[in-house]
Each structure stands twice: as C-alpha cells, then as structure tokens.
Design an enzyme around this catalytic site. Structure first.
Site, PDB file in Angstrom:
ATOM      1  N   ASP A 150      49.851  39.252  21.427  1.00 12.34           N
ATOM      2  CA  ASP A 150      50.895  39.815  22.287  1.00 12.34           C
ATOM      3  C   ASP A 150      52.313  39.536  21.799  1.00 12.34           C
ATOM      4  O   ASP A 150      53.075  40.458  21.540  1.00 12.34           O
ATOM      5  CB  ASP A 150      50.711  39.314  23.725  1.00 12.34           C
ATOM      6  CG  ASP A 150      51.658  39.986  24.692  1.00 12.34           C
ATOM      7  OD1 ASP A 150      51.827  41.220  24.580  1.00 12.34           O
ATOM      8  OD2 ASP A 150      52.224  39.305  25.550  1.00 12.34           O
ATOM      9  N   CYS A 199      59.296  51.993  33.390  1.00 16.14           N
ATOM     10  CA  CYS A 199      57.954  51.486  33.692  1.00 16.14           C
ATOM     11  C   CYS A 199      58.017  50.359  34.724  1.00 16.14           C
ATOM     12  O   CYS A 199      58.757  49.382  34.544  1.00 16.14           O
ATOM     13  CB  CYS A 199      57.295  50.991  32.409  1.00 16.14           C
ATOM     14  SG  CYS A 199      55.685  50.215  32.652  1.00 16.14           S
TER      15      CYS A 199
END
Length: 380
Positions: free
Chosen positions: A139, A219
């Site tokens: 990540d 988002c």
C-alpha cells in the site's frame, strides 16, 4: 547467484504452494520491467487534478521497479481476501445512531497482516536462495499495487478501479515483492466489466471517471480521511461513513456471494459500527486504545469525529443536540467546534439561532462562517 543453476520453475511452484499455507489467497508473478502504460495514465491523472496526495508523487518511482531494487528480475504479487459481512452488526436507531468503518479497515491493520505474510514468504525464498535480494511493499510502497497485481494475473482492473479477482472479487489486500530471481511471468487475466456501469452509476459523488480511473478529490473514501473542512457539497453525501466508502464494491456483480474470512482478522461489531455520540467524547488515549489497531485510525481521531458530527446531521439526530452543544462550546479544535455548530443549525434550524447568536462573538472567523452556514443553508 553463487554460480549454481537455479531451477526457477520448481522454485516458483514451491513458492506458490507455500504461499497458500500462510494465508495468501492468490499469488502471481510478473517481470520487473517498467509499467509504461501506467506512466501515461498517472501523468494524465495528475494533470487532471485527480490525485489524492496520499500516494507517491514521483511517477518514475511508481512505474520503474528497478529504481526500488536495481537487481530486481521479477515481482511476486499477492492478494489476501478480507471479510465484507459483519455478523451481529448493531442497528443504528434514533437515539442511538451509529457510524461505519469501511471493510478494508475491519480488524487488525491490513498493513500488519500483509507484512507478516510477505515476511514469511521472503524468509521461505531466502531459505531456498540465500543470496537473493528482496524488497517488499504494501500500500504505502512506491509501486502501484493494482498495476502489479493486474500484470501478474491476479485479476483485472474494473471500472471501479479495483482489481477483480475471480475468487475473491474486489475484497482484497494487495502487496508485492521485488526479487532478484528471473521467474517465468504469469499471463494477465483476460476479462472485463463488459457493458456493466453499475459502480459508475451508483457512486454517491460521481468520482468514477471511466476506464478504472478515480477522481480522488471527489471520492468519499478520500474525503473521509482529510483533516480539514468537509466541502459543502459532500457533507450529506458521506452519510454515516466514518472512514472510507464501499459503495462501488458493494454494487459490483463480480462480488456476489463472496465473503472471505481470515483467522487473524477478528471482527468487533461494536468497534466497526460504533455509537456516534460516545465517539465525540473520546480522549486521544481512549481513541488509540479502542481504534488504534484499525487501518482506519491512521489519520487520528479528528477526521473520525468530524465525520461523526456530519453523520449526526445526516440522521437529523435531535437527541444528540446536548452533546453537540457541549462540543461546540468546549472543544479546543476550531474545525470540530465549527462542524458541531453547523450540525446544530442543520438539525434545529431557527430553533438554533439563539444558541448560535449567544456564542457568535467569542468565536473566530472560520467558526463564525460555519455557524452562519448551518442556519442559512439548511437541508429541507
């Protein structure tokens, strides 16, 4: 590697077999060649202002694996499925409203889960090839987990921007390791979303812009993690989300019937769907003790508490007014006070005017702006 001929075909199979014994659900291999197509996408992504600011900004680092490990010959991509069903989830009702953490943050922080598996896999490879060079990422590494996973054959990138794995759907944690061993690469998965646009159509903020691309600035998952004021147009869009958003995954037909459980992902319904009002009272110490093990706690308590206040406004939760008034008049953080005043105005309307007027002069300009906005822009 020591001048000894290495049977990479057998080693690859040994790695695959071992991976499945340590909780890795899908594994694939690709080359360490540059991600040229991704480079073009990232350049357009940044030019359009879609970036979140959380990812690595150096496009060369994101697309050229050998800048991270010069001796890299291959990349091993892994996926671990995570649960998306919460058994025994408490209900959110008037007088006892609750928020929700996105599924990727359920249980122990996935960075810890993935690093554990990658470390075990690296140790296994090193036991077979002692002089191997390895660099693992999860990540926060510089490479694009999704681009690596797609090229390694773990799945295809759907219109929602997630890698869709045939067995796990989109509910996956992704990670990879660069290795100095030339493994035979796997073929990318030939599949697509076809004509389906459900995720694009159902995104609450129209953040999906097509071809698997996302405008992070719109988002909800990104917005819930910001530390400043929530933009006006999104305050009611986030609903009761405290961290993240799962809408584009929940509506995906490829996810139907999929729910992967892991022994080291322990679900705690009261923590993952917490009461909103008690959340506002938490000290830093209490927050860390309760939520510190979640990936959703990485930005600290301020964004979570801001989102909790917005959720109370979303629910029009009159029963929360006493606590909101306490927060508005006693919290040391201007952002939290301001958001609380805004929520009070939204919930009570004109009934809040006397309270807001009584406290107006003692506040700074940014808080005053939210006080006025709460009254004058009330949702009908």
């Amino acid at each position: 590697m020591g001048g000894i001929r290495l049977d990479t075909k057998q080693l690859k199979q040994d790695i695959i077999d071992y991976a499945y014994t340590i909780g890795i659900d899908s594994i694939g291999f690709t080359t360490a060649d540059p991600f040229d197509e991704l480079k073009q996408k990232l350049e357009a992504y940044h030019a359009n202002g879609y970036a979140s600011g959380f990812e690595e900004s150096d496009i060369a680092l994101r697309t050229e694996p050998k800048l991270s490990l010069p001796t890299a010959r291959s990349i091993i991509a892994i996926a671990v499925g995570y649960p998306n069903k919460l058994k025994g989830a408490p209900k959110s009702v008037r007088g006892d409203r609750r928020g929700l953490f996105a599924r990727a943050s359920w249980g122990q922080d996935y960075h810890t889960i993935m690093r554990k598996r990658l470390d075990m896999l690296a140790a296994f490879i090193e036991s077979k090839v002692p002089d191997v060079e390895i660099k693992s990422m999860v990540d926060t590494g510089v490479l694009s987990d999704r681009a690596v996973a797609e090229r390694a054959g773990l799945g295809f990138v759907g219109r929602n921007g997630f890698v869709i794995n045939p067995k796990l759907g989109t509910w996956t944690y992704l990670g990879e390791m660069l290795v100095s061993i030339p493994f035979e690469p796997d073929d990318p998965l030939l599949d697509s979303c076809g004509d389906c646009t459900i995720c694009v159509d159902r995104c609450p903020t129209s953040a999906l812009v097509g071809n698997g691309q996302l405008n992070s600035q719109k988002c909800i998952s990104f917005l819930t993690q910001t530390k400043g004021y929530m933009p006006d147009q999104y305050r009611y869009k986030i609903g009761n989300r405290l961290y993240g958003c799962d809408t584009c995954q929940q509506v995906c037909p490829k996810n139907r019937g999929i729910n992967t459980e892991q022994d080291d992902i322990i679900l705690e319904p009261e923590i993952l769907k917490p009461r909103l009002v008690p959340l506002l009272r938490m000290s830093n110490k209490e927050f860390k003790q309760t939520y510190g093990h979640l990936a959703g706690a990485w930005r600290g308590k301020k964004p979570i508490q801001r989102n909790a206040i917005l959720a109370l406004a979303h629910f029009n939760e009159v029963d929360a007014i006493p606590e909101l008034k306490k927060v508005a008049t006693t919290d040391e953080r201007p952002l939290i006070r301001a958001t609380a005043y805004w929520a009070i105005g939204q919930i009570l309307g004109e009934e809040a005017r006397d309270f807001i007027n009584a406290n107006y002069d003692q506040e700074d300009a940014e808080v005053q702006n939210e006080m006025i906005k709460g009254l004058d822009t009330r949702r009908e």
